[in-house]
Scaffold this motif. Sequence first.
Motif, short mmCIF file in Angstrom:
data_model
loop_
_atom_site.label_atom_id
_atom_site.label_comp_id
_atom_site.label_asym_id
_atom_site.label_seq_id
_atom_site.Cartn_x
_atom_site.Cartn_y
_atom_site.Cartn_z
N ASP A 63 36.72 40.71 36.90
CA ASP A 63 35.90 39.68 37.55
C ASP A 63 36.25 38.29 37.03
O ASP A 63 36.25 37.33 37.77
N ARG B 282 39.50 37.30 38.64
CA ARG B 282 39.33 37.03 40.08
C ARG B 282 38.62 35.71 40.35
O ARG B 282 38.88 35.06 41.36
N SER B 283 37.72 35.32 39.43
CA SER B 283 37.05 34.05 39.68
C SER B 283 37.94 32.86 39.31
O SER B 283 37.66 31.73 39.66
N VAL C 290 28.74 33.77 42.41
CA VAL C 290 29.56 34.12 41.26
C VAL C 290 29.46 33.05 40.18
O VAL C 290 29.23 33.32 39.02
N MET D 278 36.14 27.73 44.64
CA MET D 278 35.88 28.40 43.36
C MET D 278 36.60 27.69 42.23
O MET D 278 36.60 28.17 41.09
N ASP E 251 36.37 40.93 47.02
CA ASP E 251 36.88 41.20 45.68
C ASP E 251 37.62 39.99 45.14
O ASP E 251 37.41 39.56 44.00
N ALA E 252 38.51 39.42 45.97
CA ALA E 252 39.35 38.31 45.50
C ALA E 252 38.51 37.11 45.11
O ALA E 252 38.91 36.31 44.27
N LEU E 253 37.33 36.96 45.74
CA LEU E 253 36.48 35.82 45.40
C LEU E 253 35.67 36.09 44.13
O LEU E 253 34.96 35.21 43.65
N GLY E 254 35.76 37.30 43.60
CA GLY E 254 35.08 37.60 42.34
C GLY E 254 33.67 38.13 42.51
O GLY E 254 32.93 38.25 41.54
N GLN F 228 26.99 42.57 45.03
CA GLN F 228 27.02 41.30 45.79
C GLN F 228 27.84 41.47 47.06
O GLN F 228 27.42 41.06 48.14
#
Lengths: 257, 468
Positions: free
Chosen positions: A88, A91-92, A120, A168, B368-371, B376
Amino acid sequence: MNEQAAQKMQVSDEVAIQIAAMNKWYGTFHVLRDINMTVQRGERIVICGPSGSGKSTLIRCINRLEEHQAGQIVVDGTELTSDIKNIDKVRSEVGMVFQHFNLFPHLTILENCTLAPIWVRKVPKREAEETAMHFLRKVKIPEQAHKYPGQLSGGQQQRVAIARSLCMKPRIMLFDEPTSALDPEMIKEVLDTMIELAQEGMTMLCVTHEMGFAQAVANRVIFMDQGQIVEQNEPKEFFTNPKSERTKLFLSQILGH
Amino acid sequence: MTQTFIRTEMLPPEAPPARDSGAIKWLRENLFSGPLNTILTLLGLFIVYWGLSGLLPWIFGGVWNAGSLGECREIIAARTGGDGTEAACWAMVRERWHQYLFGFYPSDLYWRPTLAFGLLFVALAPVLFSQFPRKMFLLTLAYPAVAYLLLWGGSVWVPVMLILLVGAVFFIATRIGGGWGVTTFVVLLLLCFGNPLGNILWFLFRLVDALPFVAVPVAFEQSVLGFLAKIFPLFSHVHPWIHSILPWGLTPVNSDKFGGFLLAIVIGVTAISFSLPLGIILALGRQSDMFIVKSLSVGFIEFIRGVPLITLLFTASLLLQYFLPPGTNFDLILRVIILVTFFAAAYLAEVIRGGLAALPRGQYEAADALGLNYWQAQRLIIMPQALKISIPGIVSTFIGLFKDTTLVSFVGLLDPLRGVTMAVRADINWKGIYWEPYVFVGAIFFILCFSMSRYSMYLERKLKTDHR
């Protein structure tokens, strides 16, 4: 390219991505074989190769959309293991743009862009919307903010997808054939957005067959075949003086007409 | 020779050519476009006429004022001169409508189910229509307790303490958060509303009894279990105590007084509200990578779908009692609701799985790629789309569930179709009445189910954002 942009496009010594002896199999099929590469911060790398050569799989391993079975991938100092926290985190930090855009059709353009920052990054809604509008202006479609993805053209959707990733505030951007599903007239608007991004110093890995883009912004071109890196070089040298026979054949085929 | 052409001026858009329009054109195009179509049109009109000419006089020529079926027949015979023409005897409905609606619910308390039914719409409004203020969801959350109090009566403190206790447990659990929060939530709920220690011990005693040469002294067993049963559930000690100080409440009404559409709606609405979340969880469980979760979900879905609902209802009325420790006494309606919920949830799980399968992989990858984490992604990206795709299937399942509530007559509950009709026919005045109860009950079911169907179409239109 002006001087300021040229300065921003300097590659730093800092390592952004480190891939060492990485292997991946789909079942028994060995898709990626002994991949070793280091990406410095600020690099713009174009990955090309025939279909099935594993180039998409390679960049999808970098944000763990695909799992690798052997070797090591370290992104921004975080190693990708099965630890969900690490995944995670990576990915962020890593934005991704897909061939088929993958916008969320049930949300407006603005909601597409604010969703991940709000949930996120826990950014307040108003602030996330301001950021989203900033990036939508940057990709030149702020007036579409309240429409749904289905109402936009392919090129516009792809620019929204880029804006959505940028919201992001990623340190690395991955592009998986971002222009392959677009009409010729729309390819340019997407490439222009990507060139602008490159000039701002974003670290970019881009799977594409747009050789013009590679020559304009890439500082390195990687050619893959049969799951391995066959040749990598700076663009000018790569295009004018390819070393491997396989590369020569590939270039003659895609540039030959 | 090559034809060279260069356009010097781009053409502006024009209105489409005006064609002949109006009713005549529509008739000619849709009903009388050719010989075959004309024959079919006439044949269709004849069938509709033939059906309605028999049905409408029967319905609208029905008798409303009569004291018995015999009296009805006399009135009809007198009117038609005894030529054998039949007409409905709606006098039965006029005299017994309250039983169809309320069963044997005490007639001086009819206002309670009626009020509960009215409040149901207030509670549903914010769920069904987004233009209502968000704060109305508080009413929706309070509704189960209010409806319970209105329908079954009893002490005010039962639903009030129920809300307060569940609220407090929920508050404590969210403060802790994470896996431990969920554990705390479950444990506290069990302590408040069940007798977990007693039940575990009871099962242990059963296990030990099954071993040869070992026996737990009965007196010991009973004293331990009895002692625990005096302490737990904690909840059952709180509300009688408050009630002894402030004895506020409504006249209690027992479950066996429930019947007719009151019963059908109580079972239907409760089962519908609980089966959707359960169905979603089962659908996700079936797609899970975790082997045990997946196996349990698949096993549950396949077992429940593979067994007729009536079997489950008999299980509810008879078998369930054998499996539960002594002293646990579930209301029959509650047991039926639980199994009807399971039944609908198994079907919903498959309907929702269809919706999940229809989503492109790219949606999961983008999330997934956006986290976004798993929950969620499910809540914000996957479920809104999968549920939207599944709306027709979900509503079909709901309509089926609602109509299946009539099957509860097999376990002795007074459903509107068979239960109440049998009760009405048992009256000497209405003995032999056949079509009228079915037409009446069918009409009410049709109105309720048709409304659900229309609502689903409204929802589909409203959520249509893909502009395909």
